[in-house]
Design a protein around this motif. Structure first.
Motif, PDB file in Angstrom:
ATOM      1  N   ILE A   2      45.399  49.698  29.515  1.00 41.89           N
ATOM      2  CA  ILE A   2      44.552  49.917  30.676  1.00 41.89           C
ATOM      3  C   ILE A   2      43.124  50.232  30.256  1.00 41.89           C
ATOM      4  O   ILE A   2      42.885  51.043  29.368  1.00 41.89           O
ATOM      5  N   GLU A  21      39.035  43.448  32.676  1.00 39.69           N
ATOM      6  CA  GLU A  21      39.614  44.770  32.924  1.00 39.69           C
ATOM      7  C   GLU A  21      41.113  44.634  33.088  1.00 39.69           C
ATOM      8  O   GLU A  21      41.594  43.779  33.827  1.00 39.69           O
ATOM      9  N   SER A  23      44.615  46.420  34.268  1.00 46.48           N
ATOM     10  CA  SER A  23      45.146  47.483  35.119  1.00 46.48           C
ATOM     11  C   SER A  23      46.655  47.288  35.267  1.00 46.48           C
ATOM     12  O   SER A  23      47.205  46.255  34.887  1.00 46.48           O
TER      13      SER A  23
END
Length: 100
Positions: A2, A21, A23
Motif C-alpha cells: 500500500i 498508487e 490500495s
C-alpha cells in the motif's frame, strides 16, 4: 504494498516513467488495486499470493494487459506484463516500482 510508487517501464522502443498508487481491494483479502498501472490512468486489479503478484487479463483504456510481479522488499516491486492494443500484437514490458 500500500502506498505511492514511482514506476519505470522498459519497453523495446523507449523508457517511460509514471507514478501509481496501490490500495487494498475491499472485495477480497488477497487482492490489491493499482491506480495508473502501465501509465494507462485506470485501476488494475491484482491477486496477491505471498510475494507473487498475478495480473489477470483485463482491459484498461482499450488495452488488454496480463502478467505477473514479484514483491522484492517494502521499497521495490518488479513486473513483467504484456500489453495488447486493439488487434495488434502484444508487447512485453518490464517495469520496476520504487516506493516514493
Amino acid at each position: 504494498y500500500i502506498g505511492l510508487w514511482t514506476c519505470t517501464e522498459v519497453p523495446i522502443a523507449k523508457t517511460m516513467y509514471f507514478d501509481c498508487e496501490i490500495s487494498i481491494d475491499g472485495s477480497s483479502e488477497d487482492k490489491i488495486k493499482i491506480q495508473n498501472f502501465a501509465g494507462l490512468n485506470q485501476i488494475a486489479t491484482v491477486k496477491v499470493n505471498g510475494k507473487s503478484l498475478i495480473l489477470p487479463k483485463q482491459t484498461l483504456n482499450g488495452n488488454t494487459i496480463e502478467g505477473f510481479g514479484s514483491y522484492v522488499n517494502k521499497n521495490y516491486i518488479t513486473w513483467q506484463y504484456y500489453v495488447k492494443v486493439g488487434n495488434s500484437d502484444s508487447s512485453m514490458y518490464n517495469t520496476n516500482f520504487n516506493r516514493k
